[in-house]
Motif scaffolding. Structure first.
Motif, short mmCIF file in Angstrom:
data_model
loop_
_atom_site.label_atom_id
_atom_site.label_comp_id
_atom_site.label_asym_id
_atom_site.label_seq_id
_atom_site.Cartn_x
_atom_site.Cartn_y
_atom_site.Cartn_z
N GLY A 119 9.19 -55.09 98.90
CA GLY A 119 7.78 -54.85 99.13
C GLY A 119 7.51 -54.03 100.38
O GLY A 119 6.60 -53.19 100.41
N LYS A 120 8.31 -54.24 101.42
CA LYS A 120 8.14 -53.48 102.66
C LYS A 120 8.46 -52.01 102.45
O LYS A 120 7.76 -51.13 102.97
N VAL A 121 9.52 -51.73 101.69
CA VAL A 121 9.88 -50.33 101.40
C VAL A 121 8.78 -49.65 100.60
O VAL A 121 8.39 -48.50 100.88
N ILE A 122 8.23 -50.37 99.61
CA ILE A 122 7.15 -49.83 98.79
C ILE A 122 5.93 -49.51 99.65
O ILE A 122 5.32 -48.45 99.52
N THR A 123 5.59 -50.43 100.53
CA THR A 123 4.42 -50.25 101.39
C THR A 123 4.57 -49.03 102.28
O THR A 123 3.63 -48.24 102.43
N LYS A 124 5.73 -48.86 102.88
CA LYS A 124 5.95 -47.71 103.77
C LYS A 124 5.84 -46.40 103.00
O LYS A 124 5.31 -45.41 103.52
N LYS A 125 6.33 -46.39 101.76
CA LYS A 125 6.24 -45.18 100.94
C LYS A 125 4.79 -44.85 100.61
O LYS A 125 4.36 -43.69 100.66
#
Length: 346
Positions: A119-125
């Motif tokens: 979820g953190k990777v998705i948010t940053k993208k």
């Protein structure tokens, strides 16, 4: 215990102590309720005017104990009040209020269910792409920390499997939902709920187990991603074709960091009202007009890799294009029939 609760508890304790001492003084010293209450407040505040004093020995002993307890509770209350202001509670409240107002106004945003590693990777993208989003997770401390670091971070504390939480995140106005919680069963449930609340929402779901992929598709997910399958394929490709992948990664990194060009590969659907329909690639002049390169075209169940110039583009085709974000945005606008001026037309 939260500082606000500690303040409430200490003030309530002080009020009870003042009233209990006043009642004791009424009984032991023969004072009226008003005088006893006045004497109780003066005593606990250590003002000591001296106009009323205990006359009995037992009254003096109880008063001494009362002063010690009262001063201790008073200092405890003052300490909590100081912490309330020093810790920036008002600032935190203001951030929360602004965030809630932002969420209420969001439209065509994305909802991210689960703020774990994925979820953190998705948010940053999404942040990098300038896309509005709302994160749903049950871990309030992690979400509060993110809001503290980023005032534009949007989140809702709760279980994404509950309809009321999805509604609070504005699912009726959302463009897409990404379900990335740890349990596949929860991802299935979230997908079902999302599609029921908003049938038009685009859902991407994570699958930990391969057997869950079909279940998520049946539940209504538009796309299902297995991080382990993708990660395994990537590792195998790195082992077998390391030179090719290194070249692609290096090329894209150089373009991004040295020339500030954000290169990407994008999948674009050709709509029926697009001027690209029924044109061959060389007739569409995609490369000449947009600067993007077509690396593949999916025609129904057939994928044409590196299509020739004579390949005809049809309605419903999926184009895989390589280029900068701006080039692909322009191409996608035309492919979807959203051109607004003569420069967009073929």
């Amino acid at each position: 215990m939260e500082v606000v609760n500690r303040i409430k508890l200490s003030i309530l304790t002080m009020i009870l102590l003042i009233l209990i001492y006043a009642l004791i003084m009424m009984h032991m010293e023969g004072l009226s309720f008003i005088n006893a209450l006045y004497f109780s407040i003066v005593t606990i505040s250590t003002v000591g005017y001296g106009d009323i004093t205990p006359t009995t020995e037992l009254g003096k002993i109880i008063s001494s104990i009362y002063i010690l307890c009262g001063v201790g509770i008073g200092l405890y209350a003052l300490g909590n009040i100081a912490e309330f202001f020093v810790s920036g509670y008002f600032k935190k409240t203001d951030r929360m209020r602004k965030m809630e107002n932002r969420i209420k106004k969001l439209k065509d945003h994305y909802i991210i269910c689960g703020y774990g590693k994925c979820g953190k990777v998705i948010t940053k993208k999404l942040e990098k792409s300038g896309v509005n989003y709302v994160v749903i997770d049950i871990n309030e401390k992690i979400l509060e920390k993110e809001l503290e670091n980023d005032p534009n971070f949007n989140y809702i504390v709760g279980d994404a499997t509950h309809d009321e939480v999805l509604i609070k995140a504005g699912i009726d106005r959302a463009k897409g939902l990404i379900s990335a919680v740890s349990r596949d069963s929860d991802n299935v449930y979230i997908t079902l709920s999302a599609k029921r609340l908003n049938p038009n929402i685009f859902v991407v779901a994570k699958a930990e187990e391969k057997v869950s992929m079909d279940k998520l598709l049946i539940a209504g997910a538009d796309r299902v991603v297995s991080p382990y399958i993708i990660g395994g394929l990537r590792m195998a490709a790195l082992a077998l074709k390391v030179d090719i992948l290194d070249f692609v990664s290096t090329f894209m990194s150089i373009a991004r960091y040295e020339y500030d060009e954000d290169l990407e590969i994008r999948k674009i659907e050709v709509k029926s009202n697009s001027p690209l329909v029924d044109k061959k690639l060389y007739e569409s002049r995609i490369r000449e007009k947009f600067g993007a390169n077509i690396i593949g075209i999916k025609k129904r169940d057939k994928l044409v890799i590196n299509p020739s110039a004579d390949t005809e583009i049809s309605s419903g085709d999926i184009i895989y294009a390589f280029g900068t974000g701006e080039q692909l945005d322009n191409l996608e606008r035309v492919a979807r029939g959203l051109f607004n001026n003569s420069n967009d037309q073929i």
